[in-house]
Design a protein around this motif. Structure first.
Motif, PDB file in Angstrom:
ATOM      1  N   MET A 109       0.821  -1.207   0.000  1.00  0.00           N
ATOM      2  CA  MET A 109       0.000   0.000   0.000  1.00  0.00           C
ATOM      3  C   MET A 109       0.864   1.270   0.000  1.00  0.00           C
ATOM      4  O   MET A 109       0.469   2.296  -0.551  1.00  0.00           O
ATOM      5  N   LYS A 112       1.717   1.708  -3.566  1.00  0.00           N
ATOM      6  CA  LYS A 112       0.538   2.148  -4.318  1.00  0.00           C
ATOM      7  C   LYS A 112       0.355   3.655  -4.225  1.00  0.00           C
ATOM      8  O   LYS A 112      -0.105   4.305  -5.175  1.00  0.00           O
ATOM      9  N   GLU A 113       0.727   4.245  -3.100  1.00  0.00           N
ATOM     10  CA  GLU A 113       0.604   5.688  -2.920  1.00  0.00           C
ATOM     11  C   GLU A 113       1.645   6.457  -3.736  1.00  0.00           C
ATOM     12  O   GLU A 113       1.429   7.613  -4.104  1.00  0.00           O
ATOM     13  N   ARG A 159      -7.694  -7.197   2.449  1.00  0.00           N
ATOM     14  CA  ARG A 159      -7.179  -6.089   1.639  1.00  0.00           C
ATOM     15  C   ARG A 159      -6.974  -6.484   0.177  1.00  0.00           C
ATOM     16  O   ARG A 159      -6.533  -5.663  -0.638  1.00  0.00           O
ATOM     17  N   GLU A 162      -7.950  -4.404  -2.932  1.00  0.00           N
ATOM     18  CA  GLU A 162      -7.232  -3.180  -3.266  1.00  0.00           C
ATOM     19  C   GLU A 162      -6.124  -3.432  -4.297  1.00  0.00           C
ATOM     20  O   GLU A 162      -5.440  -2.497  -4.731  1.00  0.00           O
ATOM     21  N   TYR A 163      -5.952  -4.693  -4.669  1.00  0.00           N
ATOM     22  CA  TYR A 163      -4.950  -5.052  -5.676  1.00  0.00           C
ATOM     23  C   TYR A 163      -5.592  -5.035  -7.060  1.00  0.00           C
ATOM     24  O   TYR A 163      -6.816  -5.038  -7.204  1.00  0.00           O
ATOM     25  N   ASP A 164      -4.753  -5.038  -8.097  1.00  0.00           N
ATOM     26  CA  ASP A 164      -5.271  -5.044  -9.465  1.00  0.00           C
ATOM     27  C   ASP A 164      -5.838  -6.406  -9.851  1.00  0.00           C
ATOM     28  O   ASP A 164      -6.838  -6.494 -10.561  1.00  0.00           O
TER      29      ASP A 164
END
Length: 204
Positions: A109, A112-113, A159, A162-164
């Protein structure tokens, strides 16, 4: 000219799901995939080589990299710091190599930011029961440790959305094939080809 820059692939999944086995198979099948080397402030263990197993840094060196934006992600564990140095990843990608990071959810994460073009893949077990069976079959941990790992796994799996992409590791060969297909498709994405599309249009 087409985008020949390598992909940044982030691979996560709970303990016992088979990430290492999948990763080893991917590395064997593709000469273009390179495993990212992490940095750490812990001391080298017997046989470990700086730059191959880890980049071994002092705490001051590590924190300087963090403050200068030189870490894609990092965390503290048992009094030591661990992280992914940005420079080594970017150098490999510039050469056209796909770089794969096997990291836990919180680190993913963080990336990802910061990264607009990373590819995020989460490995799921077929079921919670199967994950428990795999952890038990390893025979390396007691019941309390296994239960603690399952508790962490439930958080990590929560979580996954939140992944592709999410790949279920029920059969190893199929899971590896699915991940390779995802990587191949990502190389053809419209977002990745934008510069090439613009060049074709401008030269029309």
């Amino acid at each position: 000219m087409k985008n020949n820059r390598g992909l940044l692939i982030v691979l996560s999944g709970p303990s016992g799901v088979g990430k290492d086995t999948i990763l080893n198979s991917l590395l064997e099948k593709s000469q273009n995939i390179k495993l990212s080397v992490s940095a750490t402030t812990r001391s080298p263990r017997a046989g470990e080589v700086d730059g191959d197993d880890y980049f071994f840094l002092t705490e001051k060196e590590f924190k300087t990299l963090v403050n200068d934006g030189g870490m894609l992600e990092y965390a503290e564990y048992n009094g030591n710091y661990y992280g992914t140095p940005k420079k080594a990843v970017e150098e490999s990608r510039a050469l056209g190599q796909d770089v794969i990071l096997e990291i836990e959810v919180n680190g993913a994460m963080q990336i990802k930011e910061k990264s607009e073009d990373a590819l995020f893949i989460f490995i799921m077990p077929p079921s919670r029961q199967e994950l428990m069976r795999r952890l038990v079959d390893r025979k390396t941990e007691d019941e309390a440790t296994i239960n603690a790992r399952l508790e962490v796994a439930e958080y990590e799996m929560s979580r996954a959305g939140e992944y592709d992409y999410v790949v279920v590791n029920e059969k190893l060969d199929k899971a590896v094939e699915d991940i390779q297909s995802i990587i191949d498709a990502a190389k053809c994405s419209a977002k990745r080809a934008k510069k090439f599309i613009d060049e074709v249009l401008n030269n029309a």
